[in-house]
Each structure stands twice: as structure tokens, then as C-alpha cells.
Design a protein around this motif. Sequence first.
Motif, PDB file in Angstrom:
ATOM      1  N   HIS A  23      53.671   0.310  50.340  1.00 48.11           N
ATOM      2  CA  HIS A  23      54.310   1.620  50.334  1.00 48.11           C
ATOM      3  C   HIS A  23      55.154   1.732  51.598  1.00 48.11           C
ATOM      4  CE1 HIS A  23      50.489   2.003  52.467  1.00 48.11           C
ATOM      5  NE2 HIS A  23      51.043   2.985  53.170  1.00 48.11           N
TER       6      HIS A  23
ATOM      7  N   TRP B 128      55.501  12.850  51.755  1.00 47.12           N
ATOM      8  CA  TRP B 128      54.912  11.580  51.337  1.00 47.12           C
ATOM      9  C   TRP B 128      54.690  10.705  52.568  1.00 47.12           C
ATOM     10  CZ3 TRP B 128      56.975   6.620  48.806  1.00 47.12           C
ATOM     11  CH2 TRP B 128      55.933   5.945  48.153  1.00 47.12           C
TER      12      TRP B 128
ATOM     13  N   ARG C  53      63.528   8.066  50.044  1.00 47.90           N
ATOM     14  CA  ARG C  53      62.897   7.878  48.741  1.00 47.90           C
ATOM     15  C   ARG C  53      63.803   7.066  47.813  1.00 47.90           C
ATOM     16  NH1 ARG C  53      63.045   9.355  43.655  1.00 47.90           N
ATOM     17  NH2 ARG C  53      61.076   9.580  42.488  1.00 47.90           N
ATOM     18  N   HIS C  54      65.080   7.402  47.804  1.00 46.69           N
ATOM     19  CA  HIS C  54      66.047   6.697  46.954  1.00 46.69           C
ATOM     20  C   HIS C  54      66.072   5.206  47.318  1.00 46.69           C
ATOM     21  CE1 HIS C  54      70.092   5.059  46.083  1.00 46.69           C
ATOM     22  NE2 HIS C  54      70.013   5.797  44.967  1.00 46.69           N
TER      23      HIS C  54
ATOM     24  N   TRP D 120      63.731   3.406  48.737  1.00 44.24           N
ATOM     25  CA  TRP D 120      62.491   2.750  48.331  1.00 44.24           C
ATOM     26  C   TRP D 120      62.491   2.470  46.827  1.00 44.24           C
ATOM     27  CZ3 TRP D 120      58.656  -0.165  49.639  1.00 44.24           C
ATOM     28  CH2 TRP D 120      57.508  -0.227  48.859  1.00 44.24           C
ATOM     29  N   GLU D 121      62.841   3.449  46.052  1.00 42.95           N
ATOM     30  CA  GLU D 121      62.815   3.282  44.602  1.00 42.95           C
ATOM     31  C   GLU D 121      63.844   2.257  44.124  1.00 42.95           C
ATOM     32  OE1 GLU D 121      60.684   5.193  42.026  1.00 42.95           O
ATOM     33  OE2 GLU D 121      59.726   4.635  43.918  1.00 42.95           O
ATOM     34  N   ASN D 122      64.883   2.042  44.913  1.00 43.01           N
ATOM     35  CA  ASN D 122      65.927   1.099  44.512  1.00 43.01           C
ATOM     36  C   ASN D 122      65.825  -0.246  45.228  1.00 43.01           C
ATOM     37  OD1 ASN D 122      68.136   2.493  42.649  1.00 43.01           O
ATOM     38  ND2 ASN D 122      67.330   4.038  44.058  1.00 43.01           N
TER      39      ASN D 122
ATOM     40  N   ALA E  67      51.456  -4.513  42.151  1.00 45.10           N
ATOM     41  CA  ALA E  67      52.751  -3.841  42.266  1.00 45.10           C
ATOM     42  C   ALA E  67      52.744  -2.846  43.417  1.00 45.10           C
ATOM     43  CB  ALA E  67      53.080  -3.123  40.957  1.00 45.10           C
TER      44      ALA E  67
ATOM     45  N   LEU F  25      53.600   0.792  45.287  1.00 45.91           N
ATOM     46  CA  LEU F  25      53.485   2.178  44.852  1.00 45.91           C
ATOM     47  C   LEU F  25      54.855   2.752  44.537  1.00 45.91           C
ATOM     48  CD1 LEU F  25      50.886   3.720  47.353  1.00 45.91           C
ATOM     49  CD2 LEU F  25      50.491   2.951  45.007  1.00 45.91           C
ATOM     50  N   ARG F  26      54.917   3.572  43.524  1.00 46.35           N
ATOM     51  CA  ARG F  26      56.119   4.334  43.223  1.00 46.35           C
ATOM     52  C   ARG F  26      56.102   5.637  44.019  1.00 46.35           C
ATOM     53  NH1 ARG F  26      58.785   3.201  38.488  1.00 46.35           N
ATOM     54  NH2 ARG F  26      60.365   4.543  39.442  1.00 46.35           N
ATOM     55  N   ALA F  27      57.258   6.090  44.394  1.00 50.04           N
ATOM     56  CA  ALA F  27      57.348   7.361  45.109  1.00 50.04           C
ATOM     57  C   ALA F  27      57.189   8.523  44.139  1.00 50.04           C
ATOM     58  CB  ALA F  27      58.689   7.471  45.821  1.00 50.04           C
TER      59      ALA F  27
ATOM     60  N   GLU G 201      57.963  12.320  42.649  1.00 52.58           N
ATOM     61  CA  GLU G 201      59.217  13.054  42.514  1.00 52.58           C
ATOM     62  C   GLU G 201      59.387  14.017  43.689  1.00 52.58           C
ATOM     63  OE1 GLU G 201      61.628  12.641  40.304  1.00 52.58           O
ATOM     64  OE2 GLU G 201      60.505  10.983  39.399  1.00 52.58           O
TER      65      GLU G 201
END
Length: 326
Positions: free
Chosen positions: A83, A275, A289-290, A292-294, A307, A309-311, A313
Motif C-alpha cells: 500500500h 487513507w 490516489r490517482h 497509486w491506482e494507475n 495483490a 491494496l486498492r485505494a 473511493e
Amino acid sequence: MSSTEAGWVESQRSAAPSGTPVPEEQHVEVLPARDVPLGGPRAITVRRTLPQRTRSLIGAWCFADHYGPQDVATTGGMDVAPHPHTGLQTVSWLFSGEIEHRDSIGSHAMVRPGELNLMTSGRGIAHSEVSTARTTVLHGVQLWVALPDQHRRTAPAFQHYAPRPVLIDGGEARVFLGTLAGDTSPVPTFTPLLGAELTLAPGATTSLAIDPGFEHGLLVDSGEVLMAGTLLRPAELGYLAPGGDTLTLTNTTDSTARLVLLGGTPFEEQIVMWWNFIGSSGEEIAQARHDWENGTRFGEVHGYDGAALRAPEMPKTPLKPRGRVH
């Protein structure tokens, strides 16, 4: 380790007899803990005392999670997948057990009792935390330090330090950050800080010289302790404003008390926490956040089986800045 939950209301309790004068700087606020479940493949529940609605920081310390003792055979231990973090330092300190740390700058280290593992996220880092097979009881604290704006985009880093125990009246101290009881940690910090584990023998009283420019927090792991005349019970955090140069602690129980003393100069900047990120604005947090998700900016954690962690919303309402209570 983190969650997006808001804080809660502090309380105040005094053990001094009614009518006993207490200097203004010796008024102690009692900050109660609340249980917070952490996400991930194997969630654990922690007791969180920072941040709270009415007190977000003690010095630059902005986050305090206290967990265990947990029987790993029952709970499954800790397994926090990779994360991200920005704008902060993580301070890992164990009382028992062992945690394997891996991060995206290539650090691979074991967090063991009495040894500091400090990770500087700066502009961005990712890491994983997994209790090892040797761990039977997991018990410790996870702390965060907010970086000042001028250092918030510094390069990520990792440091390890095992402080020696030093004697104090009625017990001992392990100073992992800053200076206390004649001992100084060699680990540099971005703002003046203090971090130390203290143990006090049954019934013992100790008086420690402290920096009057610091505000202090005392987290009780075990025992019941008077902090400047105010009773603190296990899992509570006592807050002391700047001004005094001596801190008196008394273990009121017939067993050894264990405490974590935190301190620092008041952190005057406003920060936004959400977060695993700290920034100066909601837009900065949204960009983190953007990224990390990308899959940009934070790098990759090698050696973790699973895997990342996903952030969560982003909230629909604007993120509110946090700052020091004056």
C-alpha cells in the motif's frame, strides 16, 4: 496501516485531590482509544488514539495505533498487502513478535521488539507488513509523523536503529527518536521529536527532564500510571501542553508498567490526511490516489505473495485540513 475513519472525543480526568492546585502546563488531557479494524487479507483490530476530532497532532506525531497482545494462532497475525504512503514517516515499534517489512525502494527488514524501523515516504513509497512464522504473540505500536511542507516531497528512505536501554529512577528507557534521560537517538528527524519506550517497576515514581518547548503524549501499554497527577489506564494517551521542564510518572500497580512517550515542538502547519496519504490539499491527496491506482510514482514491492491494496473511493465532500489545537 490506516483507515479512513474520523476521530472521536477526548475526555479529561484528574487524580489529584479536589482543590489541589495544578500548574496550567501540567493539566493532562486523557485521550481514550477506540477499536479500528484494518483492512487487508488478514485484518487486525487496533486501538487508535491519534488523530481525534479535537486533537490531531502531538508535535508532528499525527497517528497512533496500539495493538495486541494477540495470539497469532487465533487471530492469524498481520498481513498488510503493499500500500502507498506520501508526506509522512512510519514508525514501527514492537513489544513482542516479528514483522517482515518490504518496500518499493528495495528495503527488506525485520521489525523486532526494541528496534526502530522508520520509513520516510516523502513524495511516495509503497510497503507491505507481514508477521513472520516465528511470531506467537503480536504486540506493538504503529506511529506516523507528519512531514513539514518543505520536506513533504523528499526522497523516500528507510532506517533501522536498536537503542540501548538506559536507567531512569525506578525503571529504564529506550530512546528511539530525540533525546531523553541523557541518551540521544542518532536517527535524524525533519522536526524536533521525542519517542521512547519506558518501563516502570511496581509502585515506582520517576521524574524526567523534558523540553519545555515540546508538547508530550504518554501512551499506556500496561499498568495504571499517574502522569503529572492524572491517572492513565491501559490504551489511554495522556496529553501535556508545552511549558513544563519536568514530567513525573508513577506506576500505581503491583506489576511493571510499560509506556510510550512521544513529544515534539508544536506542528503549526495545516495538513490533509486521508487513507495513507498526507498532503497540503485535497487535490494533492486525490492526485496521490490517482497515481497509486494507475501504477505510477510509488514503485513496486517485490517479494510479497499477493495483490496490492486498492485505494478506497475519495469522499464526496471536500477533505478538511487538520491542525494543532491552540
